[in-house]
Design a protein around this motif. Sequence first.
Motif, PDB file in Angstrom:
ATOM      1  N   ALA A 261       0.740  -1.360   0.048  1.00 43.78           N
ATOM      2  CA  ALA A 261       0.092  -0.011   0.072  1.00 43.78           C
ATOM      3  C   ALA A 261       0.930   1.192   0.121  1.00 43.78           C
ATOM      4  CB  ALA A 261      -1.040   0.025   1.255  1.00 43.78           C
ATOM      5  N   GLN A 262       0.283   2.335  -0.588  1.00 45.83           N
ATOM      6  CA  GLN A 262       0.938   3.592  -0.401  1.00 45.83           C
ATOM      7  C   GLN A 262       1.288   4.303   0.564  1.00 45.83           C
ATOM      8  OE1 GLN A 262       2.733   4.918  -3.168  1.00 45.83           O
ATOM      9  NE2 GLN A 262       1.920   3.459  -4.755  1.00 45.83           N
ATOM     10  N   THR A 263       0.579   3.807   1.684  1.00 41.84           N
ATOM     11  CA  THR A 263       0.538   4.295   3.392  1.00 41.84           C
ATOM     12  C   THR A 263       1.660   3.510   3.812  1.00 41.84           C
ATOM     13  OG1 THR A 263      -1.136   2.778   3.630  1.00 41.84           O
ATOM     14  CG2 THR A 263      -2.104   4.958   3.130  1.00 41.84           C
ATOM     15  N   LYS A 264       2.338   2.617   3.253  1.00 39.43           N
ATOM     16  CA  LYS A 264       3.377   1.831   4.335  1.00 39.43           C
ATOM     17  C   LYS A 264       4.570   2.796   4.520  1.00 39.43           C
ATOM     18  CE  LYS A 264       3.715  -2.269   4.904  1.00 39.43           C
ATOM     19  NZ  LYS A 264       3.491  -3.051   5.857  1.00 39.43           N
TER      20      LYS A 264
ATOM     21  N   PRO B 135       6.800   2.125   0.134  1.00 42.71           N
ATOM     22  CA  PRO B 135       5.195   1.908  -0.466  1.00 42.71           C
ATOM     23  C   PRO B 135       5.235   1.962  -1.851  1.00 42.71           C
ATOM     24  CG  PRO B 135       6.025   4.261   0.209  1.00 42.71           C
ATOM     25  CD  PRO B 135       7.202   3.222   0.695  1.00 42.71           C
TER      26      PRO B 135
ATOM     27  N   GLU C 230      -2.786  -2.904   4.330  1.00 44.48           N
ATOM     28  CA  GLU C 230      -1.729  -2.779   4.294  1.00 44.48           C
ATOM     29  C   GLU C 230      -1.161  -3.407   2.663  1.00 44.48           C
ATOM     30  OE1 GLU C 230       0.955  -3.860   7.036  1.00 44.48           O
ATOM     31  OE2 GLU C 230       0.073  -2.599   8.682  1.00 44.48           O
TER      32      GLU C 230
END
Length: 270
Positions: free
Chosen positions: A145-148, A152, A235
């Motif tokens: 996910a880009q939020t990691k 990301p 995630e």
Amino acid sequence: MTAAAPAWVAAARDAARRAPAAPRVPLLLGGERVGSVDAQVFDDIGLQRLLDKRWQLLKTEYQGAPAWALAGDDPTAALNALAVALRAAGRCGPWRDEQLAVCAADGRRLATVERGAVRVLGIATRAVHLVGCTPDGSMWVQQRAQTKANNPGMWDTLMGGMVSAADDLDQALARETWEEAGLRLAELEGLAHGGQVDFALPSDEGGGCGYMRERIAWFRATLPAGLRPVNQDGEVARFELLHHARVQARLAEGAFTPEAALVLAAFYGW
């Protein structure tokens, strides 16, 4: 499997074993070395008492060289007080509210500490990865996910995650496989331990004062036809089922995380 290793493999292995970017000194807990710290960062906070003044970070010696010793009657509380102090000073990694084990050189657990502080403190961690294939010769991979917080949007094995203080290796494998891929281990065929991959290299956590020491235990398994991974924890951006040739092409392109790349290199026998 491919016998000859591609050109990128040697460079990836070299990148995974690098000396610290700046001088570090041992970190002691109860007289035993558990990690290492950037001397300059700790000069800023080391001689101040931590939180409720039950713990101190003191300069000492270890095997004839300078070291820092964390003193107090509760090692876990002392380490977490230090993590809070590092966070307040802007010298901590992403805060996770997750405890990881802190062990002596012989593997004995001495304490636990907030995950966000382990790389700044040079504490060794453990992780698990699962390489998942299908009977027809394809492989399931995930896009992070880009939020990691780390890497990301990069590609990863079917599952990759940390071993928390609450888990042993088998429990971590089961928990992370469910959280990331929505799969129970009992659904998989031929589940087996494949080997391990070690990392020791500078980390940019804490403003560049971290050092990553991690041992990844990786496993392989077959997903029966019709069984598909479904993320449970937010995630993972998506999963793809790729033929091995396409996986290897993405590896050559540098599309996988450093950890996944070396796990897959081991899987392919490189």
